[in-house]
Design an enzyme around this catalytic site. Structure first.
Site, PDB file in Angstrom:
ATOM      1  N   CYS A 167       0.842  -1.196   0.000  1.00 26.24           N
ATOM      2  CA  CYS A 167       0.000   0.000   0.000  1.00 26.24           C
ATOM      3  C   CYS A 167       0.876   1.243   0.000  1.00 26.24           C
ATOM      4  O   CYS A 167       1.572   1.514   0.979  1.00 26.24           O
ATOM      5  CB  CYS A 167      -0.918   0.012   1.225  1.00 26.24           C
ATOM      6  SG  CYS A 167      -2.374  -1.017   1.035  1.00 26.24           S
ATOM      7  N   LEU A 168       0.832   1.968  -1.092  1.00 26.57           N
ATOM      8  CA  LEU A 168       1.647   3.170  -1.230  1.00 26.57           C
ATOM      9  C   LEU A 168       0.997   4.065  -2.286  1.00 26.57           C
ATOM     10  O   LEU A 168       0.658   3.597  -3.374  1.00 26.57           O
ATOM     11  CB  LEU A 168       3.067   2.789  -1.652  1.00 26.57           C
ATOM     12  CG  LEU A 168       4.140   3.873  -1.587  1.00 26.57           C
ATOM     13  CD1 LEU A 168       4.383   4.329  -0.155  1.00 26.57           C
ATOM     14  CD2 LEU A 168       5.443   3.362  -2.189  1.00 26.57           C
TER      15      LEU A 168
END
Length: 316
Positions: free
Chosen positions: A143-144
């Site tokens: 998650c970025l």
């Protein structure tokens, strides 16, 4: 006490190997890559790509990324590309000092999509089934905002004309594998600096370090890395067993003087799992085990016994 084996010649060879190990290089095969089955079944060599209908500059854009990585990778990030599948990369990131990830190795498989750089790369984390960070899932999802798997401001998202693979890898190391990963969880940053928030953060970081103890074209690099780092890892574990807070250790010892102490549960977990770590280092030829810490700590031993007893009772 765990002692380091007197193998200066072997250690010197390992250190020389790590020093000479290229931060960026190409390999012949990526058959075990997470994204190997995606895309065209034909080999994505430079010759084949001329006939695959991809964007005109797709190959040039990837080759440009290779050059940037080759010249600018920091000492703690290593990348391998594949000439027969230029859409694939594999990276290993070394956890930074001052974080619960220190001295650990974290592996990522990466793919340049067909429409790259209009869209960001795909990234898969090799988790080993462990959740060591709110942004790194057991399934391998990362998650970025930079890769559009999380929300973010405009400048935090992928910018086709500006963003690079180097930026992505450095962001994973700095923004995800950071000093206090607990606050990566959405909403938790509001509790930063509060007694309750810092307590939860400490517990999370302690669990992260224990999980990191449990974790591909880097085989010899991995062996050499842990051979050379064995002393630092054992020293850190011994300090954590004595109550030093996680992330407070560097190569010189405890670097942060603080009244905080590691929780009893953390000390028990490190003490329990250290036997496995030491056995692996012994098999590697890096250390010899005289005694983990002389006589057993009665407080730790009794607490470990009652925790174990409670675990048995709860499982019945």
């Amino acid at each position: 006490m765990v002692e380091i084996k007197d193998s200066s010649n072997v250690r010197k060879l390992k250190e020389e190997f790590l020093r000479d190990f290229k931060r960026f290089d190409t390999v012949e095969d990526f058959s075990d890559h997470h994204y190997a089955a995606e895309g065209s079944p034909a080999k994505l060599s430079l010759w084949h790509l001329k006939f695959k209908g991809r964007p005109k500059n797709w190959v040039k854009d990837i080759q440009k990324e290779w050059k940037i990585l080759d010249k600018n990778l920091p000492e703690t990030i290593f990348v391998r590309a594949c000439e027969s599948r230029i859409d694939l990369l594999r990276a290993v990131i070394i956890g930074a000092e001052g974080t619960p990830y220190h001295d650990g190795l974290f592996f990522f498989d990466i793919q340049f999509p067909d429409t790259y750089p209009s869209v960001p790369p795909k990234v898969h984390y090799h988790s080993g089934g462990l959740r060591i960070n709110p942004n790194l899932y057991k399934c391998g999802k990362v998650c970025l905002s930079l890769i559009s798997t999380w929300t973010g401001k405009k400048r935090e998202k992928w910018l086709p004309k500006e963003s690079t693979m180097l930026q992505l890898l450095v962001s994973i190391q700095a923004l995800i594998l950071n000093e206090k990963p607990y606050y990566n969880e959405p909403g938790y940053e509001k509790s930063m600096g509060t007694p309750l928030g810092e307590s939860y953060s400490k517990d999370y970081s302690e669990n992260v370090f224990v999980f990191s103890l449990k974790t591909m074209h880097f085989e010899e690099f991995v062996r050499s890395h842990f051979f050379v780092r064995s002393h630092d890892i054992v020293k850190a574990c011994n300090a954590y067993k004595d109550g030093a807070p996680v992330g407070s250790i560097d190569k010189g010892g405890v670097k942060k003087q603080t009244r905080q102490r590691g929780s009893l549960k953390f000390r028990i977990n490190v003490t329990s799992f250290m036997k496995t770590v030491v056995d692996e280092f012994v098999n590697l030829g890096a250390i010899r085990e005289a005694n983990h810490r002389g006589e057993p700590n009665p407080t730790l031993f009794s607490c470990f016994f009652f925790c174990y007893l409670e675990l048995i009772i709860c499982s019945v």
